[in-house]
Design a protein around this motif. Structure first.
Motif, short mmCIF file in Angstrom:
data_model
loop_
_atom_site.label_atom_id
_atom_site.label_comp_id
_atom_site.label_asym_id
_atom_site.label_seq_id
_atom_site.Cartn_x
_atom_site.Cartn_y
_atom_site.Cartn_z
N GLN A 1 0.82 -1.21 0.00
CA GLN A 1 0.00 0.00 0.00
C GLN A 1 0.86 1.26 0.00
OE1 GLN A 1 -2.84 0.36 3.20
NE2 GLN A 1 -3.86 2.08 2.24
N ASN A 2 1.91 1.30 0.83
CA ASN A 2 2.80 2.47 0.86
C ASN A 2 3.55 2.63 -0.46
OD1 ASN A 2 2.05 3.10 3.46
ND2 ASN A 2 3.78 2.06 4.38
N PHE A 3 4.01 1.51 -1.03
CA PHE A 3 4.71 1.52 -2.31
C PHE A 3 3.78 2.08 -3.40
CE2 PHE A 3 5.74 -0.90 -6.26
CZ PHE A 3 6.99 -0.38 -6.49
N HIS A 4 2.56 1.60 -3.44
CA HIS A 4 1.59 2.06 -4.44
C HIS A 4 1.25 3.54 -4.25
CE1 HIS A 4 -2.34 2.57 -6.40
NE2 HIS A 4 -1.83 1.74 -7.30
N GLN A 5 1.05 3.94 -3.01
CA GLN A 5 0.73 5.35 -2.74
C GLN A 5 1.85 6.26 -3.21
OE1 GLN A 5 -0.14 5.41 1.46
NE2 GLN A 5 -2.35 5.23 1.10
N PHE A 6 3.10 5.85 -3.00
CA PHE A 6 4.21 6.68 -3.46
C PHE A 6 4.26 6.74 -4.98
CE2 PHE A 6 8.69 7.49 -4.53
CZ PHE A 6 8.83 8.72 -3.91
N MET A 7 4.05 5.59 -5.65
CA MET A 7 4.05 5.57 -7.12
C MET A 7 2.99 6.50 -7.70
SD MET A 7 4.63 1.76 -8.66
CE MET A 7 3.15 1.10 -7.95
N THR A 8 1.84 6.54 -7.07
CA THR A 8 0.71 7.30 -7.62
C THR A 8 0.57 8.70 -7.02
OG1 THR A 8 -0.81 6.28 -6.03
CG2 THR A 8 -0.58 5.21 -8.18
N SER A 9 1.50 9.10 -6.17
CA SER A 9 1.40 10.40 -5.49
C SER A 9 1.66 11.58 -6.42
CB SER A 9 2.39 10.46 -4.32
OG SER A 9 3.73 10.51 -4.81
N GLY A 10 2.41 11.35 -7.49
CA GLY A 10 2.77 12.45 -8.37
C GLY A 10 3.98 13.22 -7.89
N HIS A 11 4.60 12.79 -6.79
CA HIS A 11 5.76 13.49 -6.23
C HIS A 11 7.09 13.07 -6.83
CE1 HIS A 11 3.32 15.54 -3.31
NE2 HIS A 11 2.83 14.39 -2.87
N ALA A 12 7.08 11.97 -7.59
CA ALA A 12 8.34 11.50 -8.18
C ALA A 12 8.10 11.03 -9.61
CB ALA A 12 8.91 10.36 -7.35
N GLU A 13 9.03 11.39 -10.49
CA GLU A 13 8.97 10.89 -11.87
C GLU A 13 9.73 9.59 -12.00
OE1 GLU A 13 10.17 13.76 -14.75
OE2 GLU A 13 8.79 15.27 -13.98
N SER A 14 10.72 9.39 -11.14
CA SER A 14 11.48 8.15 -11.14
C SER A 14 12.09 7.95 -9.77
CB SER A 14 12.56 8.17 -12.23
OG SER A 14 13.48 9.20 -12.00
N PHE A 15 12.35 6.70 -9.45
CA PHE A 15 13.02 6.38 -8.19
C PHE A 15 13.56 4.96 -8.26
CE2 PHE A 15 8.59 5.23 -7.52
CZ PHE A 15 8.61 4.05 -6.78
N ILE A 16 14.46 4.68 -7.33
CA ILE A 16 15.07 3.35 -7.20
C ILE A 16 14.75 2.84 -5.81
CG2 ILE A 16 17.25 2.07 -7.15
CD1 ILE A 16 18.40 4.18 -9.06
N THR A 17 14.39 1.56 -5.73
CA THR A 17 14.08 0.97 -4.44
C THR A 17 14.44 -0.51 -4.43
OG1 THR A 17 12.34 0.74 -2.76
CG2 THR A 17 11.68 0.38 -5.05
N LYS A 18 14.60 -1.04 -3.26
CA LYS A 18 14.82 -2.48 -3.08
C LYS A 18 13.45 -3.12 -2.87
CE LYS A 18 16.86 -5.62 0.28
NZ LYS A 18 17.58 -5.66 1.55
N LEU A 19 13.17 -4.18 -3.63
CA LEU A 19 11.89 -4.88 -3.52
C LEU A 19 12.11 -6.37 -3.26
CD1 LEU A 19 9.83 -3.46 -6.55
CD2 LEU A 19 9.58 -2.89 -4.13
N PRO A 20 11.25 -6.97 -2.42
CA PRO A 20 11.30 -8.42 -2.22
C PRO A 20 10.42 -9.09 -3.30
CG PRO A 20 9.76 -7.44 -0.68
CD PRO A 20 10.34 -6.31 -1.50
N LEU A 21 11.00 -9.44 -4.41
CA LEU A 21 10.27 -9.99 -5.55
C LEU A 21 9.81 -11.42 -5.26
CD1 LEU A 21 9.50 -9.71 -8.63
CD2 LEU A 21 11.69 -10.79 -9.08
N ALA A 22 8.50 -11.65 -5.30
CA ALA A 22 7.96 -13.00 -5.16
C ALA A 22 8.07 -13.68 -6.51
CB ALA A 22 6.50 -12.95 -4.71
N ARG A 23 8.69 -14.85 -6.53
CA ARG A 23 8.90 -15.57 -7.78
C ARG A 23 7.86 -16.68 -7.92
NH1 ARG A 23 13.96 -17.92 -8.49
NH2 ARG A 23 13.90 -17.28 -10.66
#
Length: 114
Positions: free
Chosen positions: A50-72
């Motif tokens: 939810q926090n990740f999605h809120q940041f993506m859709t906030s409009g405050h960043a055009e790009s960013f880098i983050t560490k994600l725990p990718l479920a395979r």
């Protein structure tokens, strides 16, 4: 590389590279059948989505880098370094392109991310 359509509360896979299919260990058929961003988060980390999605859709960043725990697709998870580029339509975030790099001891040291 993958491209995602942003929706309220989630996002859906629009297109993906062979490398993304290999990294995620999901077949192209599964990825093409309504695959969601939330499906990429390991179960024990889904509360962070939810926090990740809120940041993506906030409009405050055009790009960013983050560490994600990718479920395979093998039901394990692997940490990745994800570079996201958010695409806008009339100042509203509408989609994102994501490039993921598996975090290994070798690139962890070179990126100074210990």
């Amino acid at each position: 590389l993958s491209r995602w359509k942003l929706h309220p509360g989630d996002c859906y896979l629009l297109s993906f590279s062979y490398g993304f299919s290999e990294l995620s260990n999901y077949s192209p058929q599964i990825l093409s059948a309504g695959f969601r961003c939330l499906d990429l988060f390991a179960h024990e980390y889904q509360h962070l989505f939810q926090n990740f999605h809120q940041f993506m859709t906030s409009g405050h960043a055009e790009s960013f880098i983050t560490k994600l725990p990718l479920a395979r697709g093998t039901r394990d998870h692997h940490d990745v370094l994800a570079t996201l580029h958010i695409e806008f339509d009339q100042e509203t975030p509408v989609s994102t392109s994501i490039c993921m790099l598996p975090i290994t001891p070798k690139n962890l040291n070179s990126a100074n991310m210990q």
